[in-house]
Write a protein that holds these residues in place. Structure first.
Motif: not given
Length: 112
Positions: A18-20, A29-30, A38, A40, A72, A75-76
């Motif tokens: 699952e790409k971020v 990705y995850h 969480v 990534i 990333v 975002q997190v």
């Protein structure tokens, strides 16, 4: 055990992720087996064994990788209030491909 999970499984397409964020040279990705709630992973699409094996010719790629890690992590942090950014070396590095973990939360399981 696979020496380089990222090249052999993820970048080859054998393992779906699952790409971020994806750029020309970097994929975030995850994690397929998360250690944190969480979790990534950010990797260069070019094989580089570890942070210690980066060459001067890899400087632009490293900047692009760090830009993705920063995005990333931003975002997190915005969503959860905090995160950690980790890379492993030597015996702590299971897959011999440069990668950074961007994570939040307490470990999901004990590694003992």
């Amino acid at each position: 055990m696979i020496e380089d999970f990222y090249c052999e499984e993820v970048l080859s397409g054998r393992t779906a992720v699952e790409k971020v964020i994806e750029t020309e040279n970097v994929l975030a990705y995850h994690h397929t087996r998360p250690f944190w709630p969480v979790h990534i992973v950010a990797i260069p699409k070019k094989h580089i064994s570890s942070l210690l094996t980066l060459e001067p010719a890899d400087n632009d790629l490293l900047i692009e990788l760090m830009d993705v890690v920063k995005k990333v992590a931003s975002q997190v942090t915005a969503e959860h209030g905090a995160c950690r950014v980790v890379t492993n070396l030597g015996k702590y590095q299971d897959s011999k491909h440069l990668h950074f973990h961007i994570a939040h939360g307490e470990p999901l399981h004990n590694n003992e």
